[in-house]
Design a protein around this motif. Sequence first.
Motif, PDB file in Angstrom:
ATOM      1  N   ASP A   1       0.854  -1.183   0.000  1.00  0.00           N
ATOM      2  CA  ASP A   1       0.000   0.000   0.000  1.00  0.00           C
ATOM      3  C   ASP A   1       0.894   1.238   0.000  1.00  0.00           C
ATOM      4  O   ASP A   1       1.712   1.433   0.913  1.00  0.00           O
ATOM      5  N   SER A   2       0.747   2.073  -1.001  1.00  0.00           N
ATOM      6  CA  SER A   2       1.609   3.250  -1.152  1.00  0.00           C
ATOM      7  C   SER A   2       1.460   4.254  -0.009  1.00  0.00           C
ATOM      8  O   SER A   2       2.328   5.105   0.174  1.00  0.00           O
ATOM      9  N   ARG A   3       0.396   4.141   0.790  1.00  0.00           N
ATOM     10  CA  ARG A   3       0.244   5.042   1.945  1.00  0.00           C
ATOM     11  C   ARG A   3       1.385   4.900   2.937  1.00  0.00           C
ATOM     12  O   ARG A   3       1.646   5.801   3.736  1.00  0.00           O
ATOM     13  N   TYR A   4       2.065   3.745   2.903  1.00  0.00           N
ATOM     14  CA  TYR A   4       3.137   3.502   3.862  1.00  0.00           C
ATOM     15  C   TYR A   4       4.527   3.687   3.245  1.00  0.00           C
ATOM     16  O   TYR A   4       5.522   3.305   3.846  1.00  0.00           O
ATOM     17  N   MET A   5       4.574   4.290   2.068  1.00  0.00           N
ATOM     18  CA  MET A   5       5.836   4.613   1.407  1.00  0.00           C
ATOM     19  C   MET A   5       6.133   6.101   1.643  1.00  0.00           C
ATOM     20  O   MET A   5       5.223   6.923   1.652  1.00  0.00           O
TER      21      MET A   5
END
Length: 188
Positions: free
Chosen positions: A145-149
């Motif tokens: 999930d890109s929210r955690y990048m």
Amino acid sequence: MARRSFKPGNMLYPLPAVMVSCQRPGERPDIVTVAWAGTVCSDPAMVSVSIRPERYSHDIIKETGEFVINLVNADLTRSMDFCGVKSGRDVDKFAECGLTAVNSEAVQAPSIDESPVCIECRVEQIIPLGSHDMFLAKVAAVTVDSRYMDEKDSFHLNDSSLTAYSHGEYFSLGEKIGTFGYSVRKKK
């Protein structure tokens, strides 16, 4: 400290609580909750999941040779519990839980879009163990999930509030108490 004898059993806790998704071609996808999951090798990247043969997903995974391990965070814990007590023979778990099945990159089994990490797997070996069969699998792909990048492309998995299973209860992972190798690092 006084020690007492306890009946022999699986007391290796906490464990990752995961949702394993799978699908036969032309049929609706299914999800099975698994607490017997783990890393077995880093090169090549391999994992295992152990599933009871009577579970609906067992035969799907056995026939297709593919599945996706979807990590569970606090937001998914209720769905994960539901998928562990209901059978895909009777219930469309994606629909009942309001989850989104998305195409995976390397396998035909769908990933759960709401999961912070989806580990796409191809079965290498099935080992009958007794109450469970262990599926040893190579990791074919991983999506996150890109929210955690962050802006440097570093992945911050521990910001996702992962769920652990311990002796019949679910816990959200909490406070960091160290990092790998901290016990031997030189103090500055």
